[in-house]
Design an enzyme around this catalytic site. Sequence first.
Site, PDB file in Angstrom:
ATOM      1  CG  HIS A  52       4.924   1.348   5.110  1.00 59.83           C
ATOM      2  ND1 HIS A  52       3.846   2.165   5.382  1.00 59.83           N
ATOM      3  CD2 HIS A  52       5.221   0.724   6.281  1.00 59.83           C
ATOM      4  CE1 HIS A  52       3.495   2.022   6.657  1.00 59.83           C
ATOM      5  NE2 HIS A  52       4.319   1.163   7.221  1.00 59.83           N
TER       6      HIS A  52
ATOM      7  CG  HIS B 246       6.686   5.885   4.758  1.00 60.99           C
ATOM      8  ND1 HIS B 246       6.285   6.509   3.598  1.00 60.99           N
ATOM      9  CD2 HIS B 246       5.800   4.862   4.946  1.00 60.99           C
ATOM     10  CE1 HIS B 246       5.213   5.905   3.127  1.00 60.99           C
ATOM     11  NE2 HIS B 246       4.893   4.894   3.908  1.00 60.99           N
TER      12      HIS B 246
ATOM     13  CG  ASP C  17       1.754   6.261   2.303  1.00 64.56           C
ATOM     14  OD1 ASP C  17       1.611   6.766   1.169  1.00 64.56           O
ATOM     15  OD2 ASP C  17       1.945   5.041   2.491  1.00 64.56           O
TER      16      ASP C  17
ATOM     17  CG  ASP D 103       3.325   1.119  -0.367  1.00 65.02           C
ATOM     18  OD1 ASP D 103       3.772   0.948   0.789  1.00 65.02           O
ATOM     19  OD2 ASP D 103       2.461   1.973  -0.641  1.00 65.02           O
ATOM     20  CG  HIS D 104       6.077   4.432   0.243  1.00 68.30           C
ATOM     21  ND1 HIS D 104       5.590   5.634  -0.210  1.00 68.30           N
ATOM     22  CD2 HIS D 104       4.993   3.720   0.644  1.00 68.30           C
ATOM     23  CE1 HIS D 104       4.271   5.647  -0.083  1.00 68.30           C
ATOM     24  NE2 HIS D 104       3.883   4.496   0.437  1.00 68.30           N
TER      25      HIS D 104
ATOM     26  CG  HIS E 204      -1.203   5.284  -1.600  1.00 67.73           C
ATOM     27  ND1 HIS E 204      -1.116   3.993  -2.060  1.00 67.73           N
ATOM     28  CD2 HIS E 204      -0.250   5.408  -0.651  1.00 67.73           C
ATOM     29  CE1 HIS E 204      -0.154   3.354  -1.411  1.00 67.73           C
ATOM     30  NE2 HIS E 204       0.402   4.196  -0.546  1.00 67.73           N
TER      31      HIS E 204
ATOM     32  CG  HIS F 284       1.790   6.137   7.272  1.00 68.63           C
ATOM     33  ND1 HIS F 284       0.619   5.444   7.099  1.00 68.63           N
ATOM     34  CD2 HIS F 284       2.674   5.609   6.385  1.00 68.63           C
ATOM     35  CE1 HIS F 284       0.792   4.534   6.146  1.00 68.63           C
ATOM     36  NE2 HIS F 284       2.025   4.611   5.698  1.00 68.63           N
TER      37      HIS F 284
END
Length: 263
Positions: A61, A59, A136, A63-64, A174, A117
């Site tokens: 975001h 996805h 996530d 942090d991805h 995570h 999400h």
Amino acid sequence: MSETDLEIYMFPCLRDNYGFLIHDRRARVTAAIDTPDAGAIEKALKAKGWKLTHILNTHHHADHTGGNAELKARTKCTVVGPRREVNKIPGLDIPLADGDIFRFGSHMAQVIDVPGHTNGHIAYWFAEDRVAFVGDTLFAMGCGRLFEGTPQTMWRSLQKLMALPEDTVLYCAHEYTEANGAFALSVEPENRDLRDRMDEVRRLRAGGRPTVPTTLGLELRTNPFLRPMSRWIRGRLGLPDADPVEVFAELRQRKDSFVPPAA
Ligand code: ZN
Ligand code: FE
């Protein structure tokens, strides 16, 4: 490990993310599942002696996908990711959606749309390898926050993952397990499997060790977000006769404001 196995290398990134490299030795292909941190991924590649050929994003975001541009520029790798987030994922070459198959060497990943999400979130299910990368969407004893989707959307996505074989090894993005478990215990303290698991999780974390990956079977027994049929959870929430999605929605809302008891 045989010549044809899908090799998986996991390493911590940023504050509480995990990075994953997957490798097919015979085909000489290596993919990063998401790119939380280009530097950490480069270091992992070096440690394994692997050359990056693909990025598989779950996805959009940061942090991805934060390392996409840098890694692609440096390695000329192919970026694969969710079609519904094509405009939000840097460098996306191969957009995929539900039911698509991505061939990685001799391995096959089935793409599963798991919105909630984010609205385009996908999971990669390597059915023959008994492995899924769920980003996530599903965490050990938890699930992703509903940034873009509704409880209904997320519950439908989780049900798709719940239908996979129970021995499927789930790689989530995570290390949230200890906090998730504290919430899980608060809504289902009667669950013996959950109590046993939390003992194990506390031991692992006290020793600085990861609790990821997990398995679907373990999640089905201990993850409250997959257990809205539990009479214990229903009783505690005061929703004995509600639809599963209503119980799920109430759980997600309570988790958002849950403060874990001091250890
Ligand atoms: Zn995310
Ligand atoms: Fe994340």
